[in-house]
Design a protein around this motif. Structure first.
Motif, short mmCIF file in Angstrom:
data_model
loop_
_atom_site.label_atom_id
_atom_site.label_comp_id
_atom_site.label_asym_id
_atom_site.label_seq_id
_atom_site.Cartn_x
_atom_site.Cartn_y
_atom_site.Cartn_z
N LYS A 263 1.00 -1.26 0.19
CA LYS A 263 0.01 0.00 -0.05
C LYS A 263 0.75 1.19 -0.03
CE LYS A 263 -3.50 2.36 2.60
NZ LYS A 263 -4.45 2.26 4.07
N LEU B 184 1.05 4.29 -2.82
CA LEU B 184 0.64 5.72 -2.56
C LEU B 184 2.03 6.46 -3.12
CD1 LEU B 184 -1.02 5.36 0.61
CD2 LEU B 184 -2.01 5.77 -1.65
N ALA C 234 -5.79 5.08 -5.39
CA ALA C 234 -5.20 5.86 -4.17
C ALA C 234 -6.44 6.17 -3.62
CB ALA C 234 -4.59 6.88 -4.42
N SER D 47 -7.92 3.09 -1.28
CA SER D 47 -7.14 2.55 -0.36
C SER D 47 -7.26 3.43 1.01
CB SER D 47 -5.72 2.72 -0.72
OG SER D 47 -5.06 4.28 -0.79
#
Length: 494
Positions: free
Chosen positions: A304, A308, A376, A379
């Motif tokens: 993750k 990002l 994004a 998430s």
């Protein structure tokens, strides 16, 4: 289903799983008086939040007359001795070094629940946690660790504007359940961390600065430096040495803009590379029950953060690209080109192939940044919690892989024929985009291999529990004798 031990009567089905109802955390805590020892910022915020949640609060202070004006009128401020005598649960909002000042209250704290909310100044500052130290000083009390991972600001504004999780641990199950219920009534999400020994880890949590971001940020920084230096050599040093030009003005914008997409592209491929490696490990081991290497396990947990950071670099690349025509150097270049065309020194600059290349190149770039933005956003915890597992997996896996494919097409259309043009090899160094294509190409080729039917079927079976080294035979009970030659461990009776 003829085996008696496999049957469960309806009467047994309705029995509670917990025979002792006291094990279930349901208490009418609004009838319980909560005491707070301490008058600092955290104690004041905690008292205010507890009052807003419907609890009766009494604050114990060494100087009640002086500190009484610091609290709202609904909160009673009295001496520490009186506070612990009237309260059932006491929040200890004092620093570890001041625990000794509570020693004279030991008799009044016997059998009471003490909630330690303190934190350390450094990670692993002491061998034992503050909560364990407090428990050793007051062995007759039931010590609970909690509320140390939230700030005074979060307590004042409520759970909507801060972290909602509250880590709680204790050696007393009943005391822990009561504090869990308090946290839930205050609007937080309590997390049971087990025994009081877990307080060592809980107290270290607020002191760690982005622990899961350390390696991704270092990796992004290293990639940026490598590609940045590589771009300087090609775009600045080479023209200066070979042609005698002075292109150092390109360093702040042009060189950075050439670096950011490479970093974003490689970081995005590193999001999906560990999944490919995990699949290869499972195929090689023939089972999903064997642990991955530690480095791969940590890599999988940091995907993750890698994604990002990839999106951040892609977004900055888009902004930098929009700023390119605004530069004074770009305007001078356009004036020179227009002047040369007007004097007849240059022919019609329209090149059909270049026009199509740029259109396709921008199309894939805009599409890639759009998909990355969607990844994004999904998430974010607030968005991810609204999705079920299949939806979240589809977005992060399928669409994420689609973003990688689109980004690859974006890079390929940018490069076009440059990889085969000898003039593009400055100091015999290949174009920057060819270096950035290495890792993504490996990921894409590995994905194609894993999608082959013969490989994909085996991988799906392994992830469903099949093991190549252990075959299980399922049969009806009356046919079990037909498999008497098999090892008893390999036969399952259904």
């Amino acid at each position: 289903m003829g085996n008696p031990c496999m049957r469960m009567t309806k009467k047994e089905m309705v029995k509670p799983l917990l025979e002792n109802e006291g094990e279930i955390c349901h208490y009418d805590l609004q009838k319980i008086t909560v005491g707070i020892l301490g008058t600092g910022d955290f104690a004041r915020s905690l008292a205010t939040r507890l009052v807003c949640s419907g609890y009766g609060i009494i604050v114990g202070s060494r100087y009640p007359k002086r500190n009484g004006n610091l609290f709202p009128r609904a909160i009673e401020v009295t001496s520490q001795r009186e506070a612990i005598e009237r309260a059932n649960i006491i929040f200890v909002a004092v620093h570890r070094e001041h625990y000794s000042s509570l020693s004279e209250l030991r008799d009044g704290l016997m059998g009471k629940i003490m909630v330690d909310v303190s934190n350390k100044l450094e990670v692993n500052e002491h061998e034992e946690s503050n909560a364990e130290h407090l428990a050793s000083r007051f062995p007759g009390s039931r010590v609970v660790k909690g509320f140390n991972v939230i700030s005074a600001w979060t307590l004042q504004t409520g759970a909507r504007d801060g972290n909602k999780q509250v880590m709680i641990c204790s050696d007393s199950q009943e005391a822990k359940c009561m504090v869990i219920e308090i946290a839930r009534n205050m609007g937080f999400i309590p997390v049971d961390m087990g025994l009081l020994s877990s307080a060592r880890e809980i107290e270290n949590l607020p002191l760690r600065l982005f622990p899961t971001w350390k390696m991704p940020v270092i990796l992004a920084a290293v990639l940026f430096v490598v590609f940045y230096v590589y771009a300087i050599i090609r775009k600045v040093i080479h023209p200066y040495v070979v042609k005698g030009q002075n292109p150092f003005y390109k360093i702040p914008i042009d060189v950075v803009n050439a670096t950011l997409p490479c970093v974003s592209f490689v970081m995005l491929s590193l999001v999906y590379l560990p999944g490919v490696l995990a699949a290869i490990f499972q195929l090689r081991n023939g089972t999903k029950y064997k642990r991955f290497p530690r480095w791969l396990d940590q890599w999988l947990q940091q995907r993750k953060q890698l994604g990002l950071l990839s999106f951040l670099c892609a977004a900055l690349h888009a902004v930098y690209s929009l700023c390119l025509p605004m530069r004074r150097s770009a305007r001078y270049w356009l004036l020179n080109e227009a002047s040369a065309l007007a004097r007849g020194e240059k022919k019609n600059p329209w090149v059909e192939e270049e026009v199509w290349r740029m259109e396709i190149y921008l199309f894939f770039g805009i599409l890639a940044i759009g998909v990355l933005s969607f990844l994004a956003v999904t998430s974010l915890p607030s968005v991810a919690n609204s999705l079920n597992w299949r939806e979240f997996n589809f977005i992060q896996s399928r669409l994420g892989f689609t973003a990688l494919v689109i980004s690859t097409l974006h890079v390929l259309t940018f490069g076009w024929r440059k990889a085969f043009d000898s003039a593009q090899y400055k100091f015999y160094l290949p174009p920057t985009f060819t270096i950035a294509l290495i890792v993504p190409s490996i990921v894409l080729l590995a994905k194609v291999y894993l999608f082959l039917p013969c490989v994909n079927r085996k991988l799906i079976r392994i992830r469903q529990g099949w093991e190549s080294s252990h075959h299980m035979k399922f049969c009806e009970p009356h046919r079990a004798r037909d498999f008497s030659d098999f090892n008893a461990e390999s036969v399952s009776m259904v």
